[in-house]
Structure formats: C-alpha cells, structure tokens
Design an enzyme around this catalytic site. Structure first.
Site, short mmCIF file in Angstrom:
data_model
loop_
_atom_site.label_atom_id
_atom_site.label_comp_id
_atom_site.label_asym_id
_atom_site.label_seq_id
_atom_site.Cartn_x
_atom_site.Cartn_y
_atom_site.Cartn_z
N ASP A 191 0.88 -1.17 0.00
CA ASP A 191 0.00 0.00 0.00
C ASP A 191 0.92 1.22 0.00
OD1 ASP A 191 -1.32 2.25 0.85
OD2 ASP A 191 -2.45 1.27 2.45
N GLN A 194 1.09 6.37 1.27
CA GLN A 194 1.84 7.39 2.02
C GLN A 194 3.28 7.59 1.55
OE1 GLN A 194 0.70 9.59 4.09
NE2 GLN A 194 -1.38 8.77 4.19
N LYS A 217 -2.98 12.36 -3.02
CA LYS A 217 -2.00 12.58 -1.95
C LYS A 217 -0.65 13.02 -2.51
CE LYS A 217 -3.99 8.91 0.92
NZ LYS A 217 -4.53 9.52 2.12
N1 PMP Z 1 -3.58 3.50 2.83
C1 PMP Z 1 -3.00 4.48 3.53
C2 PMP Z 1 -1.74 4.20 4.27
C3 PMP Z 1 -3.59 5.74 3.56
O1 PMP Z 1 -3.02 6.71 4.26
C4 PMP Z 1 -4.77 5.97 2.83
C5 PMP Z 1 -5.45 7.31 2.85
N2 PMP Z 1 -5.55 7.89 4.10
C6 PMP Z 1 -5.32 4.91 2.11
C7 PMP Z 1 -4.70 3.69 2.12
C8 PMP Z 1 -6.56 5.07 1.31
O2 PMP Z 1 -6.37 5.99 0.31
P1 PMP Z 1 -7.59 6.40 -0.62
O3 PMP Z 1 -8.66 6.93 0.30
O4 PMP Z 1 -7.04 7.44 -1.52
O5 PMP Z 1 -8.02 5.16 -1.30
#
Ligand code: PMP
Length: 402
Positions: A191, A194, A217
């Site tokens: 994932d 970040q 992000k």
């Molecule tokens: N994984 C992590 C580590 C995140 O910080 C986030 C967003 N806060 C997500 C997944 C999900 O991202 P998204 O809402 O853009 O799908």
C-alpha cells in the site's frame, strides 16, 4: 527547478497565502500546473479513450497512454503494468477480490494498517474464501521483517504491508520484506498511499508484486490512482466487465484484453490521469530525493518541538530512530483531538487531521482515552516556520488545560 526551494514551490499553491496546510497525508494540495493541465485537456481534447477515431479521441488516447507511461516510469515500474484506479483503496480491493484464492490460504498484515489495507483481507476471511488473516500485533510504528517471517506458514499466500504508516509516518523496509516473500514464494502487496508522494520509488528494485497508490496525496487530482502489477505476478480477475476491457465477444462469452486496460471497464478518468501525470512531472522536477529529505526534516522538527511541550504526547517515534514521511501523530492531555484540530484552525489557520485516521485496530491500542490522535503532516510546500507556528499554537492549547 534545479534547487529545491519551498518558497518557490509555494507560489504554485495560492491558498497557502491564507492557511498553514499540514494535512497532506490525508490529501495534498494541487499546484497550478496540474490544474492547468486538466483544464487544457478539458478545453482542447475532451473525448473518450481507445474508442473513437476522430482527432479528439486520438489525442485523448495518446495523452492518456502517455500519462500511464510517465507515471509507470516515475515509479521505476517498467517491468509491470499500470492500471488506473480511483485510489489506493480500489487497487487493494482489485487484488483481494480478484486473485484465485485457495480456501486454505492465509494473508499476513501488520495491525497498524489503514482500513483500506485491512478490510479487503478481513472480508476474504469472513466470506471463507481464505482460511484467515495473521496480524503482526505491534503498535510502535515499526514493521519488522523478522516479525512477518515469524508468522509465515506453508499456507501463507500473501503479505500486505503499508509502505509508510499514515498514523506514525514511519517507513517500512519493503525491500527486505520482498526478499523474504520471494524466498518463501509468497505474494507481496504494498500500500503505497503514504510513500508515493514522498519517496523516490523504484518498483523494480523493491521487487514487490503489487503497488497501489492515490493521486490526490501526491499533488494530483482526486478520483485517480493506480495499481501496478509486476510482469509475471498473478493477474487478478477484473471485478467489472464492460466497454474498454474486452477483446472479443462471441455469443454470450467474452475474452478480456490481457493488459492494464482490463481493470478499467467503462469510461476512465481521462482528465484525472492527465493531471496525475503532470503531478508526477512536477515532483520529478523537484527531485524525489529532495522531497523526501525535506519532508523528513520537517517531521523531525515537529517531533522534537512537540515533544518538548509539557502535556503533549508524541506517538511518532523520536530521536531519529525512524525514517519519516512527514506525518506526525500526537495527543494533548485533557483535550480531545478534534478540539485540538478545531483550535489550531480557529486560532492560527493551521489545518491538521484528528481522529482515528481509518486505523481503528491500532487506535484502540495506542489511544486508550478514545478520540484517536492529532496528525500534522508536512509536504514539499511547507516551511520550518509552519512547523514552529504549529508548535507554538499547540503549546498554547496545552497551557490552557493546566
Ligand atoms: N492506505 C493508507 C496508508 C492511507 O493513508 C490511505 C489514505 N488515508 C489509504 C490507504 C486510502 O487511500 P484512498 O482513500 O485514496 O483510497
């Protein structure tokens, strides 16, 4: 831009004249260049991709596919395919829902993960498509390869790890984890929500099977992200069937195109992809090494100055024990995290995130009084002055409850 200068960067983000934005780990701001690339596309070649033959369609298709290549290269992912998704969450769900699981399979995840990297696996176990999820039950912000290895059994099929914690800002040693996974012939999904914004990433060097990320992000538009899959790794079965992902339809049967487009059924977010490619070009000009060093410097400054305030508890590891992406979590004794966030905004126009950060399993353990933590997260457009203003205002808040 040969020299990294937050002052120059800030000129591309006009809203920063009015606010101190320390919520980039949730959603970053978008520079003028990204917004202009999108409006240019809207004005000049708004059309669907991979379908029509007229000039607008051809231009949109060219820009869309060029964007895919630009983004793939940015991540050093030439040895794989890149499907456009809405966000990280979608990427992770495509993998979890689409792989050909055996009922005896098990998945390993750290407890500190974002819900988006927990719930897709939990659901697989709940619906009995796999035998279960094994959790690395640590709450210190560090994902240790040896803790993952200790949980591996003959049934482990997947290790799914967040490249950086959205609560602590700490970075996981994904290369070492990838090596362990390779040794044990286990799939490895990262994932990257970040780290995609902050770190130079070379997927080829890391050696993972899957990498998911979100555009919003990393200076890009909302509603666009990506799922990268290494060449030769199992391809999930696409969840959606329809226009754009099909090769042939015969009678009531169809075959899908074997490439990234099979995950993009229906009209994709063409303008978003073009905007995201511009964001990637912008970041490349800044230099990801510079971005990483700047984010980490600001995170360390935050950890240091907040730790010195009486009544403030910093949950991000301190004293340079960890590499950080820019996100720092803390609590203030006697003040609910939402109140801290509200006061920071009202008193000093500082935007931070408060609450459970989509990490309830972790928060239940580290924020026992409830309410989660406050998280301040810095990016390329923040300055040391922003951090000092945050610390001064948090000190004011902490002082009020004495
Ligand atoms: N994984 C992590 C580590 C995140 O910080 C986030 C967003 N806060 C997500 C997944 C999900 O991202 P998204 O809402 O853009 O799908």
């Amino acid at each position: 831009m040969s020299q990294f200068s937050p002052e120059n960067i800030r000129a591309d983000f006009p809203i920063l004249e009015h606010i101190i934005y320390l919520d980039s780990a949730a959603t970053s701001l978008s520079p003028r260049q990204v917004i202009e690339a999108q409006s240019d596309a809207e004005y000049h070649y708004r059309a669907n991709v991979g379908r029509g033959i007229h000039r607008l369609g051809r231009m949109a298709t060219h820009k869309f596919e060029e964007s895919r290549e630009t983004i793939k290269k940015f991540f050093g992912g030439e040895n794989g395919i890149l499907a456009f998704t809405r966000n990280t969450t979608e990427g992770l769900n495509i993998i979890a829902n689409g792989l050909d699981w055996k009922k005896t399979d098990r998945v390993i995840v750290p407890l500190q993960e974002h819900h988006s990297n927990l719930l897709p696996w939990f659901r697989l176990a709940e619906s009995k498509r796999i035998a279960g999820v094994d959790i690395v039950d640590k709450t210190d912000g560090f994902v240790k390869p040896e803790d993952i290895e200790a949980l591996i059994t003959k049934d482990t099929r997947m290790v799914a790890v967040g490249h950086a914690s959205n609560v602590f800002g700490t970075i996981a040693p994904v290369k070492e984890i990838a090596e362990i996974c390779r040794e044990h012939e286990i799939l490895f999904s990262i994932d990257g929500a970040q780290t995609a914004p902050h770190l130079p990433i070379n997927l080829k060097e890391i050696g993972c099977d899957y990498f998911s990320f979100s555009g919003h992000k990393m200076l890009g538009p909302m509603g666009i992200g990506g799922l990268w899959i290494k060449e030769g790794s199992p391809l999930p079965t696409p969840e959606y069937a329809g226009g754009g992902m099909v090769s042939t339809v015969t009678g009531q049967k169809f075959t899908t195109v074997g490439n990234a487009q099979q995950y993009e059924a229906g009209t994709p977010n063409v303008i978003g992809a073009i905007g995201l490619a511009e964001a990637v070009r912008y970041l490349s000009k800044l230099g990801m090494e510079n971005v990483a060093a700047h984010s980490e410097n600001l995170a360390n400054r935050m950890v240091k100055s907040l730790s010195e305030i009486s009544g403030v508890n910093v949950t991000t590891p301190s004293n340079g024990r960890a590499h950080l992406t820019g996100a720092v979590s803390f609590t203030v004794d006697g003040v609910h995290p939402h109140e801290v966030a509200y006061f920071l905004d009202e008193a000093a126009a500082i935007m931070v995130r408060s609450g459970e950060h989509c990490c309830q399993p972790l928060m239940k353990k580290i924020a026992k009084s409830g309410g989660g933590t406050v998280r301040a997260s810095a990016y390329c457009y923040n300055t040391e002055d922003d951090i000092d203003m945050l610390a001064a205002t948090v000190e004011e808040i902490a002082g009020m409850v004495k």
